[in-house]
Design an enzyme around this catalytic site. Structure first.
Site, short mmCIF file in Angstrom:
data_model
loop_
_atom_site.label_atom_id
_atom_site.label_comp_id
_atom_site.label_asym_id
_atom_site.label_seq_id
_atom_site.Cartn_x
_atom_site.Cartn_y
_atom_site.Cartn_z
N MET A 1 -43.18 7.58 21.75
CA MET A 1 -43.65 7.45 23.10
C MET A 1 -44.85 6.52 23.16
O MET A 1 -45.87 6.88 23.67
CB MET A 1 -44.05 8.79 23.68
CG MET A 1 -43.13 9.95 23.47
SD MET A 1 -41.45 9.52 23.77
CE MET A 1 -40.63 10.77 22.88
N PRO A 2 -44.75 5.32 22.61
CA PRO A 2 -45.93 4.45 22.59
C PRO A 2 -46.32 3.92 23.96
O PRO A 2 -45.47 3.68 24.83
CB PRO A 2 -45.50 3.29 21.69
CG PRO A 2 -44.36 3.83 20.89
CD PRO A 2 -43.67 4.80 21.79
N LEU A 3 -47.61 3.76 24.14
CA LEU A 3 -48.17 3.02 25.27
C LEU A 3 -48.78 1.77 24.67
O LEU A 3 -49.66 1.86 23.80
CB LEU A 3 -49.24 3.85 25.98
CG LEU A 3 -50.10 3.11 27.01
CD1 LEU A 3 -49.24 2.60 28.16
CD2 LEU A 3 -51.21 4.01 27.52
N ASP A 38 -38.14 3.68 26.55
CA ASP A 38 -39.52 4.15 26.43
C ASP A 38 -40.43 2.92 26.41
O ASP A 38 -40.94 2.53 25.37
CB ASP A 38 -39.68 4.99 25.16
CG ASP A 38 -41.07 5.60 25.04
OD1 ASP A 38 -41.90 5.40 25.94
OD2 ASP A 38 -41.31 6.28 24.03
N THR A 72 -50.77 3.23 21.42
CA THR A 72 -51.07 4.65 21.31
C THR A 72 -49.72 5.33 21.17
O THR A 72 -48.82 5.12 21.99
CB THR A 72 -51.81 5.15 22.56
OG1 THR A 72 -53.01 4.37 22.73
CG2 THR A 72 -52.17 6.61 22.43
#
Length: 127
Positions: A1-3, A38, A72
């Site tokens: 779930m990277p930002l 995602d 992140t």
């Protein structure tokens, strides 16, 4: 779930910025096992005076074409996955946009699954 936060100096075309985002997303999916779709990215340009870096830190010669990429993501990736991610991003940016590999700075920020809310005021990844 990277930002993903992707930062660069002003003056790049929308197509250039879009391709950088695509390269980062594809490597997240291919190497870090991010789920399909995602894709959460902030791509920002900065005035030259607001985009500061040491051009020779650790013996790597950087130019004004430097790009910062910060992800992140949920902790747990192996060193090998991280190294493969760094390589794929740098290689693809070089191949597709002629970005110098020396100009690709990547930082991964691991967090716990309970540190994410994708909406509704809920910890999205907590069972």
């Amino acid at each position: 779930m990277p930002l993903a936060r992707i930062d660069m100096v002003q003056g790049k075309t929308p197509e250039f910025r879009q391709t950088v985002g695509e390269v980062v997303y594809q490597a997240m999916h291919d190497v870090l096992n991010a789920p399909k779709d995602d894709r959460f990215q902030v791509i920002a340009e900065h005035a030259p005076g607001d985009f500061v870096f040491d051009p020779g830190f650790l013996g790597i010669q950087r130019s004004r074409g430097c790009i910062f990429i910060q992800l992140t993501l949920v902790a747990g990736r192996t060193v090998e996955q991280k190294q493969a991610f760094y390589k794929q991003v740098a290689d693809e940016l070089h191949r597709q946009l002629d970005v110098r590999r020396e100009d690709v700075l990547i930082s991964l920020v691991p967090v716990n699954a309970d540190d994410w809310s994708f909406g509704n005021g809920e910890a999205s990844l907590v069972n």
